[in-house]
Design a protein around this motif. Structure first.
Motif, PDB file in Angstrom:
ATOM      1  N   ALA A  80       1.166  -1.180   0.148  1.00  0.00           N
ATOM      2  CA  ALA A  80      -0.033   0.130   0.696  1.00  0.00           C
ATOM      3  C   ALA A  80       1.076   1.094  -0.274  1.00  0.00           C
ATOM      4  CB  ALA A  80      -1.062  -0.119   1.351  1.00  0.00           C
ATOM      5  N   GLU A 135      -7.049   2.085  -0.097  1.00  0.00           N
ATOM      6  CA  GLU A 135      -6.976   0.957   0.649  1.00  0.00           C
ATOM      7  C   GLU A 135      -5.969   0.131   0.181  1.00  0.00           C
ATOM      8  OE1 GLU A 135      -9.817  -1.610   1.180  1.00  0.00           O
ATOM      9  OE2 GLU A 135     -11.297  -0.475   2.062  1.00  0.00           O
ATOM     10  N   ASP A 136      -5.467  -0.254  -0.884  1.00  0.00           N
ATOM     11  CA  ASP A 136      -4.445  -0.893  -1.475  1.00  0.00           C
ATOM     12  C   ASP A 136      -4.091   0.022  -3.206  1.00  0.00           C
ATOM     13  OD1 ASP A 136      -5.757  -2.615  -3.406  1.00  0.00           O
ATOM     14  OD2 ASP A 136      -5.974  -3.416  -1.513  1.00  0.00           O
TER      15      ASP A 136
END
Length: 390
Positions: A177, A206-207
């Motif tokens: 991330a 989030e990623d």
């Protein structure tokens, strides 16, 4: 009675001596001395030279905490006569954080445009007619090369759908991330990589595999927030990595930064000149000035000195010619970057080729481009200086 000072017995260190040494310690995110940011609390030096320094971090869990503590300890220990160092780390109060954000804004209203027509920062929007031409790689490496020349540089990753700047600059954690920015009240402090301050939508998802599916108004608000709420400080150069094509973001950047200068990235393939020309024309329609063309993937140097032109030749020069047609000022071909394994590898590793392998032909070409841009002064023509005649 105090013992006399002799060449073998220097005067005892004082808190002022320590504070002067701490003036060399920069906050890694804000890039200003911690003393100027009121991050240093009480400084006490005992009779035997033992020093205790209070450090006030901006927030709990500050990502730069370890770096700041280490640098404060080293700077304090460097003062002649200091025999031991204790760093007492605390966190700023709400009022102290508010005072800090007000100091950083220097009178600018919250959520005010940092890079409006009055700015002395050179604003370069890097665009392309289509994806896959290396626009983001050029942006990342150019920014790092400019920073290496002593300039204060920032990047806004405006390619919201295809954000890649954090990965190209190594701003990713062990989980893959992107590194998150620090928030101080309503101010966002951008992470720094290789001397470049960076903000990207990739830092808020989030990623890296998260898909962003937004319509035009949301895209516009995101770019606007990057240009208002993110504290970049006094930059010499701001680079914007635009998405390919002529969509909403390109129009929004044209509205928010009509004074920006545009770099068009293309490939040597003659057919690429068609689509590259369109992105340049959209920039011109919004009032931005075309600075020039950068040709990427210009050829692969061979061991015998020849060049293998995998993507043809002439696309960059043709794009420049088309964009110059009918204009008072010529749009030049600023650089031609050869195909490079090091350039690709640097992007995968998060270490730009201009850092990892400065002798690489592509790195040398990017550094030459940075050199030509670095000498362009931040002009005062047409800008208000805030002076009055009494």
């Amino acid at each position: 009675m105090a013992e006399p000072v002799t060449p073998d017995r220097p005067s005892a260190p004082t808190p002022d001596d320590v504070r002067r040494a701490l003036g060399r310690v920069l906050d890694p995110e804000i890039r200003k001395p911690v003393t100027e940011l009121d991050m240093i609390g009480d400084v006490v030096v005992g009779p035997g030279g033992a020093a205790t320094v209070g450090v006030k971090l901006t927030i709990v869990g500050c990502p730069a905490a370890d770096t700041i503590e280490r640098d404060v300890r080293e700077a304090t220990a460097s003062v002649p006569g200091v025999t031991d160092v204790t760093v007492d780390v605390t966190v700023m109060t709400k009022d102290e954080r508010h005072a800090l954000t007000e100091k950083l804004r220097a009178g600018r209203a919250a959520r005010g445009m940092q890079f409006g027509p009055e700015t002395l920062t050179r604003v370069y929007a890097v665009t392309s007619g289509k994806g896959g031409v290396g626009k983001s790689t050029v942006t990342a490496n150019l920014a790092v090369a400019l920073a290496a020349r002593g300039l204060a540089v920032g990047i806004v990753d405006a390619d919201v759908y295809g954000f890649s700047i954090p990965g190209l600059l190594g701003l990713v954690g062990p989980d893959g991330a992107s590194v998150k920015p620090t928030r101080v009240d309503d101010m966002i402090l951008p992470p720094v990589a290789h001397g470049v301050k960076v903000i990207s939508i990739g830092m808020f998802v989030e990623d890296a595999s998260t898909a962003v599916a937004w319509r035009g108004p949301m895209l516009h608000r995101t770019i606007q927030q990057f240009l208002t709420d993110v504290y970049f400080g006094d930059l010499d150069v701001l680079l914007l990595d635009l998405p390919p094509g002529t969509g909403d973001v390109a129009i929004s950047v044209g509205q928010l930064l009509p004074h920006a200068e545009v770099l068009v990235v293309t490939t040597p393939q003659p057919a690429a000149a068609d689509v590259a020309e369109r992105s340049g024309l959209v920039a011109r329609q919004t009032g931005q000035r075309l600075l020039g063309v950068v040709e990427n993937m210009a050829g692969l140097p061979q061991a015998d000195g020849s060049v293998l032109e995998l993507f043809g030749s002439g696309g960059g020069a043709e794009t420049a010619r088309r964009l110059s047609a009918g204009q008072e000022a010529e749009v030049p071909l600023l650089a031609s970057l050869p195909l490079s394994l090091g350039l690709r590898q640097g992007g995968d590793d998060g270490v730009p080729v201009v850092v990892a392998s400065p002798g690489d032909p592509a790195a040398a070409a990017i550094d030459a481009l940075a050199g030509s841009l670095a000498v362009r002064a931040r002009g005062l023509a047409g800008r208000k200086l805030g002076l009055s005649v009494s």
